[in-house]
Structures are given as C-alpha cells and as structure tokens.
Design a protein around this motif. Structure first.
Motif, short mmCIF file in Angstrom:
data_model
loop_
_atom_site.label_atom_id
_atom_site.label_comp_id
_atom_site.label_asym_id
_atom_site.label_seq_id
_atom_site.Cartn_x
_atom_site.Cartn_y
_atom_site.Cartn_z
N SER A 189 -12.97 57.47 -34.57
CA SER A 189 -12.45 56.59 -35.62
C SER A 189 -12.71 57.18 -37.00
O SER A 189 -11.88 57.04 -37.92
N MET A 190 -13.84 57.86 -37.17
CA MET A 190 -14.10 58.55 -38.43
C MET A 190 -13.10 59.68 -38.65
O MET A 190 -12.66 59.94 -39.78
N ASN A 191 -12.73 60.34 -37.56
CA ASN A 191 -11.74 61.40 -37.67
C ASN A 191 -10.38 60.83 -38.11
O ASN A 191 -9.68 61.43 -38.92
N ILE A 230 -5.59 59.38 -42.67
CA ILE A 230 -5.09 58.15 -43.30
C ILE A 230 -5.36 58.18 -44.81
O ILE A 230 -4.47 57.88 -45.62
N ALA A 231 -6.60 58.55 -45.18
CA ALA A 231 -6.94 58.63 -46.60
C ALA A 231 -6.14 59.72 -47.30
O ALA A 231 -5.71 59.56 -48.45
N ASN A 286 -12.31 64.36 -45.72
CA ASN A 286 -12.57 65.77 -45.40
C ASN A 286 -13.91 65.92 -44.70
O ASN A 286 -14.06 66.73 -43.77
N VAL A 287 -14.90 65.15 -45.14
CA VAL A 287 -16.22 65.21 -44.52
C VAL A 287 -16.16 64.67 -43.10
O VAL A 287 -16.70 65.27 -42.16
N THR A 288 -15.48 63.52 -42.91
CA THR A 288 -15.44 62.93 -41.57
C THR A 288 -14.68 63.81 -40.59
O THR A 288 -15.05 63.91 -39.41
N LYS A 289 -13.62 64.49 -41.08
CA LYS A 289 -12.90 65.41 -40.18
C LYS A 289 -13.79 66.58 -39.79
O LYS A 289 -13.78 67.01 -38.62
N GLY A 296 -17.47 69.31 -35.85
CA GLY A 296 -18.81 69.77 -35.50
C GLY A 296 -19.35 69.05 -34.29
O GLY A 296 -19.97 69.67 -33.41
N TYR A 297 -19.12 67.75 -34.22
CA TYR A 297 -19.53 66.95 -33.07
C TYR A 297 -18.84 67.43 -31.80
O TYR A 297 -19.45 67.56 -30.74
#
Length: 445
Positions: free
Chosen positions: A170-172, A177-178, A206-209, A214-215
């Motif tokens: 969901s963070m991705n 969307i943003a 950009n951070v969440t992607k 990384g995850y």
C-alpha cells in the motif's frame, strides 16, 4: 492482511500543512508490525508447538520459530529505516547530492552514485545476520535433520518478514498516486501552494517506492537461500548422488560464477539502454510537435498525447524481448554445455555444480545491483525536490538544472533496471529448478 489493514487505518491526516507524510506512514507500519509480532506468537504456538525440550537449553520449538519470525520482522524494519535514510531529503545523503549540484552536473552524478553504493551496506549486513540467526535458531529445535530444520527456520523468518507485505504494498501504491496528482496539479495550473503540497507528497512517494523495492529485495535474498537448498536437494534426487557442497576452486565452477555475475551487469545495461533509445525517440517526437504546432507552447492547442503514449508502450514491449531471452536462455545454455563436458570427464554433477555457482553469484550480484539502482534513483529524484523547496537557489537555478540531470539518470535506475532485477533474481532459480533434469550428465558410473 488483518494487521496491515489495522495499520493502514491508523494513518491519519496531519493538521499541519508542512508536516512530513513519512511520520504518519511509519506510525502505521509500526502498529502493523507490533500486531504481527503478537499474532506470530500465537500462530507459531498453535501450528509449530512440538514442545520437545532441547537437551541443552530446554526451549520449545514453537518459541524458537517465533524468534525466527521476529528476526525476519526486525530485518524488514531495519531495511525500511535504512532506505528512508538514504532516499528522504530530511537526511544527509540526499542533501549531499543537492549540495553537489551547485558545482555542476558531473558532481551531482558522482555523489549520487556514491550514495547508492553506500546504501547497500546496511541491508546486506542485516540480511546476512538474519539468515545466520534464523538458520541456527531453527537448527536448535532438533526437529528432523538439523540442516532441514535450519532451512525451515529461515523460511519462518521469511514469512515473518512478509507478515506486513500488504502494508508495504500500500505504501508502494502511494508513490505513483502522489506522482500523478502532482502532474495533474501542474497541468491544470493550480496555485503554487497546491503544487507545494503535492511536491511534498511526491517526495514521500519516492521514499515509499524505494522502501518497497528494498523490502522486496531483502525478502528475495532470504527466499533465495531456501531456493538454493531446494536446488541442491532436487539435483541430488535427479542424479541419485549426494550433492551437499559446491567447490568453487574447480575452474568450471568458477567460470559458472563469473557468468552468473556478468549476466546481471549485461541485463542491467540492456534495460538502461532501452530506456535511452526510447527517450531519444520521445524527445524527437515532442520536438516535431512543437515545430509543427507552436501553439502547444502557449496552451492554445493540445499536443498529440496518443502518439507519445503509443510510442512508449510499443517500445516497452519490444525492448524487453531480448533481455528476457538472455535471462532465460543463458542458464540453460551454460547448464547444457557443462553437462556434456561432465559426460566427457565422467562427472555427472558438473553441470549442476556450475549452475549452482551461476545461481549463487548471479543472485548475490543481482541483490547488490538492485539495491544500488533503487536507492540511487530515489535519492537523485528527492535531491531535485529538495532544491525545488528553495534550497541552493531553488527552481531554475544552476543547481536545479544539475539535479534534473541526476533525476533523468535515476529514473531508468529506479523504475526500469532495479525492479526488473527483482524478477531476474527469482527467474534464475525458477528456470534452473524447472529444467534441472536436463543438466545431469549420463556417465558410465
């Protein structure tokens, strides 16, 4: 799904206009992870509760496997924090790229590459420690063969790492969307304060992607250790000969390892060059439209969007055909070549040993390359965002122009080559396992 849904529900809209969106996103992740820890304890007690005391420690197997799950969750959390540190402009690495932009395009690229390379340290060490700890926790349960129990401990750690996968995904989704919201805001010529808000969200996106990538690569690292164990077992069964170790001192095996590492670099080069060729065609098309219809620049006429979209879509499908063929065909070709060499030398498992080195070297190289590409791309993008906030001269300054160059280089890194390597890493294991019987030599013995 349950714990991630609760974590998502805990994400609130901040009342402060200039607040950092990552604060709320991290709060939701911590809630989901805490609930996952509680849930994992009851699940391991219920499903893995053999409760045969170990001779030395007297710890039940279910508790050991619970600890394996905790190891996986801790590994994921450290990777998330590390990725945020290297890609969020609140921290020094991204700010150093922005500062380097004040002295030109070249220094922006140099510092960006260095940030991406340094960002591989923490995830790599974390995954290495996690694999060792989970393996030995599983091994100490004394359930069946010690090695298999250790592999199962690593599998449980991988499941622990994936326990919050829904929240991470969901963070991705938040990222594109943003990003699109920012594009719509700019095209519709909204007030500056609206664009500032979407820029802030885009930077968090950009951070969440980057966090998701990384995850993903961290969980793939742990899963590939399990696939490598399955690879050894499967080839032992096919050949009817024990296959427990791979001797990299053999020249053939070393050659397999070199080929595995090489294919990662070659594939990365193919994907980045594909982006370069397509971008060249798009720029020529945009220039053609500007030349033939100058009213586009004054908003009196709309450009031919369909032409650009069709061009990019066709290129995306066409340009990945050869890289995909290389990834699937190379391990098969290598395995067959060394299978026949093994028949000549009366070594039935030579092809398997060479492919084992190919798989392990390729996987390790792919993991590090993907971490580098994903993190460097996100850092370059947010360095541009940091300058656009008014730092180092703000928009349209020389530093901003240099940061745009870095962002242009970073886009194929983080959006094409990096995510593609995630697929390649898993594809190597799958291809070799599926085609396994082809690589066992027929010898006189």
């Amino acid at each position: 799904i349950i714990v991630s849904s609760i974590g998502i529900a805990m994400v609130n809209v901040s009342s402060e206009a200039n607040s950092n969106p990552m604060v709320q996103l991290q709060k939701g992740y911590r809630v989901a992870m805490t609930l996952a820890v509680i849930g994992f304890y009851f699940i391991t007690s219920w499903l893995l509760g053999v409760d045969e005391d170990i001779e030395d420690g007297g710890i039940s197997s279910s508790f050991n496997f619970f600890l394996c799950g905790i190891v996986g969750m801790a590994c994921a959390y450290i990777i998330v924090l590390s990725t945020q540190y290297y890609t969020d402009y609140e921290y020094a690495p991204v700010q150093s790229i922005a500062k380097a932009s004040t002295t030109g395009h070249g220094t922006n690229i140099i510092v960006g590459v260095s940030v991406g390379m340094k960002a591989t340290l923490v995830p790599t060490v974390t995954v290495a420690i996690s694999v060792l700890v989970a393996y030995h926790l599983g091994e100490r349960t004394n359930i069946g063969d010690g090695h298999n129990a250790g592999l199962f401990g690593t599998a449980v750690a991988t499941m622990g790492m994936l326990s919050n996968a829904v929240y991470i995904l969901s963070m991705n989704n938040f990222g594109p969307i943003a990003d699109n919201a920012g594009g719509i805001t700019e095209m519709s010529m909204q007030p500056e304060h609206v664009r500032d808000a979407t820029d802030r969200l885009d930077a968090a996106g950009n951070v969440t992607k980057a966090i998701t990538k990384g995850y993903s690569i961290g969980s793939a690292s742990m899963a590939c250790f399990l696939l490598f164990g399955a690879f050894m077992d499967e080839f032992s069964e096919f050949a009817g000969i024990p296959f427990r170790s791979v001797d990299i001192a053999k020249p053939e095996v070393l050659v397999g390892g070199l080929l595995g590492s090489m294919i990662i670099f070659y594939f990365t080069g193919l994907t980045i060059s594909a982006v370069g060729r397509t971008a060249h065609e798009v720029v020529l098309e945009v220039r053609r439209q500007f030349k033939e219809n100058p009213d586009i620049l004054t908003y009196k006429a709309k450009p031919d969007y369909e032409r650009c979209v069709a061009l990019v879509t066709k290129a995306a499908l066409k340009e990945m055909q050869f890289p995909a063929l290389v990834c699937v065909g190379t391990p098969v070709a290598v395995g067959l070549v060394f299978r026949f060499i093994g028949e000549y030398q009366n070594k039935p498992l030579l092809g398997a040993e060479v492919l084992a080195a190919y798989l392990m070297f390729g996987t390790v190289t792919g993991i590090l390359m993907a971490l580098f590409l994903d993190t460097a791309g996100g850092a370059w993008d947010n360095a541009k965002k940091y300058i656009e906030l008014g730092n180092f001269g703000g928009k349209n300054s020389d530093a901003h122009k240099a940061s745009i160059t870095g962002d242009t280089v970073g886009d194929p890194f983080k959006d094409t080559a990096g995510p593609s390597l995630h697929v390649v890493i898993k594809l190597l294991s799958t291809t070799i396992l599926v085609a396994g019987p082809l690589f066992i030599a027929r010898t006189s013995s």
